[in-house]
Design an enzyme around this catalytic site. Structure first.
Site, short mmCIF file in Angstrom:
data_model
loop_
_atom_site.label_atom_id
_atom_site.label_comp_id
_atom_site.label_asym_id
_atom_site.label_seq_id
_atom_site.Cartn_x
_atom_site.Cartn_y
_atom_site.Cartn_z
N LYS A 53 0.85 -1.20 0.00
CA LYS A 53 0.00 0.00 0.00
C LYS A 53 0.88 1.25 0.00
O LYS A 53 0.61 2.21 -0.71
CB LYS A 53 -0.94 -0.01 1.22
CG LYS A 53 -2.06 -1.01 1.09
CD LYS A 53 -2.82 -1.26 2.39
CE LYS A 53 -3.79 -2.42 2.19
NZ LYS A 53 -4.39 -2.91 3.45
N GLN A 97 -5.55 -2.07 9.60
CA GLN A 97 -5.19 -3.34 8.97
C GLN A 97 -5.79 -4.50 9.76
O GLN A 97 -5.64 -4.57 10.98
CB GLN A 97 -3.66 -3.43 8.89
CG GLN A 97 -3.14 -4.55 8.01
CD GLN A 97 -3.50 -4.38 6.53
OE1 GLN A 97 -3.60 -3.27 6.02
NE2 GLN A 97 -3.71 -5.49 5.85
N ASP A 120 -11.69 1.63 3.18
CA ASP A 120 -11.89 0.19 3.03
C ASP A 120 -13.34 -0.13 2.64
O ASP A 120 -13.62 -1.23 2.15
CB ASP A 120 -11.62 -0.51 4.37
CG ASP A 120 -10.27 -1.21 4.43
OD1 ASP A 120 -9.77 -1.62 3.38
OD2 ASP A 120 -9.75 -1.35 5.56
N1 GUN Z 1 -6.23 -7.32 5.64
C1 GUN Z 1 -6.13 -7.97 4.46
N2 GUN Z 1 -6.71 -7.25 3.48
C2 GUN Z 1 -7.18 -6.12 4.05
C3 GUN Z 1 -7.88 -4.98 3.56
O1 GUN Z 1 -8.19 -4.84 2.38
N3 GUN Z 1 -8.18 -4.03 4.47
C4 GUN Z 1 -7.86 -4.15 5.77
N4 GUN Z 1 -8.21 -3.17 6.59
N5 GUN Z 1 -7.22 -5.19 6.27
C5 GUN Z 1 -6.89 -6.17 5.41
#
Ligand code: GUN
Length: 284
Positions: A53, A97, A120
């Site tokens: 990211k 996350q 998200d």
């Molecule tokens: N953990 C794995 N994929 C994601 C995601 O797209 N968003 C978040 N917040 N946690 C994750």
């Protein structure tokens, strides 16, 4: 019949360039989009995701802030930090996350994020807006799948769409998106009887069940489009999806590979959501 490979790497790169352009325009107005990612603990897979990211944000000019909290952090401390970020006008997107440590309630944490900064798309307000056909942030993976279909020229309206998997993050929002595109949508899952009969009806089959190579040619109608959301590391240390690619590829008209299919789209759609959160005009 030649099977078309749906190239998520290429399509996500295209979207990243569109994001980069919009970030430039915002910069002209004195706005730098900013994403803050909170990571609690040091789950190795999460650390890889966060690194990806960061790379993507930095490439497109989005400011990326990584806040690491120790695994033992109590929930109230995390909630207080989220509330501060909600009030901080220099922060446009907030992402916690997942997974969180066991002592934390993911639902409570997700609800604490302002829906306007919930890039998200996990907050109930955004999930609800999607089902009502209203504007809001859409969960990145299913939004990415929709872009793969659209940018590959695959018609959705009126066609039989089967989603295998019913998670809040992928299956349910995927079904809502396909329905909004006028698909005829069926959601199948682990308790579905005669799963093959259901999946064999699909013109468009989206597989998100989390079982390596579960869907082979016997689940697929001749000429169907197959989208594989799964990602697993096999015993041979190679990545594979929920679909048995070698068998499926012989039966379908188009398919996403793993890696290089849905995976890269998730981050691209997160970038798009961050730009929108900062007031950018980017309508995909
Ligand atoms: N953990 C794995 N994929 C994601 C995601 O797209 N968003 C978040 N917040 N946690 C994750």
């Amino acid at each position: 019949m030649e099977t078309k490979l749906i190239d998520g790497k290429r399509i996500s790169a295209e979207i990243k360039e569109e994001v980069k352009e919009e970030v430039k325009k915002l910069s002209g107005k004195g706005i730098t989009p900013c994403l803050t990612v909170i990571q609690v603990g040091e789950d190795p897979a999460s650390s890889v995701y966060v690194r990806n990211k960061r790379k993507a944000c930095e490439y497109t000019g989005i400011r990326f802030v990584h806040e690491k909290l120790p695994k033992e952090t109590d929930q109230e401390t995390l909630l207080n930090r989220i509330r501060e970020l909600n009030e901080d006008s220099s922060v446009h997107g907030i992402l916690v996350q997942l997974p969180l440590p066991e002592h934390m309630d993911e639902q409570a944490v997700t609800r604490a994020i302002s829906p306007a900064k919930d890039v998200d798309g996990f907050h109930p307000v955004n999930a609800g807006s999607l089902f009502l056909g209203e504007k809001g942030f859409v969960s990145c993976t299913p939004a990415g799948v929709l872009q793969l279909l659209k940018r590959s020229g695959i018609e959705i309206a009126g066609r039989e769409c089967v989603v295998v998997g019913r998670s809040n993050i992928v299956g349910k929002p995927m079904a809502a998106l396909l329905l909004a595109e006028n698909g005829t949508v069926t959601v199948a899952h682990s308790r579905t009887q005669n799963l093959r009969e259901v999946t064999k009806r699909a013109d468009i089959l989206v597989v998100a069940i989390g079982r390596p190579r579960f869907v082979d040619d016997t689940y697929i109608k001749e000429g169907a489009v197959v989208i594989d959301v799964g990602i697993h590391r096999g015993e041979d240390n190679k990545l594979c999806g929920d679909v048995d690619f070698e068998k499926a590829v012989l039966k379908c008209s188009a398919i996403t590979p793993v890696p290089g299919g849905v995976g890269p789209m998730t981050v691209a759609m997160l970038l798009k959501n961050c730009v929108q959160a900062a007031g950018g005009e980017i309508d995909l």
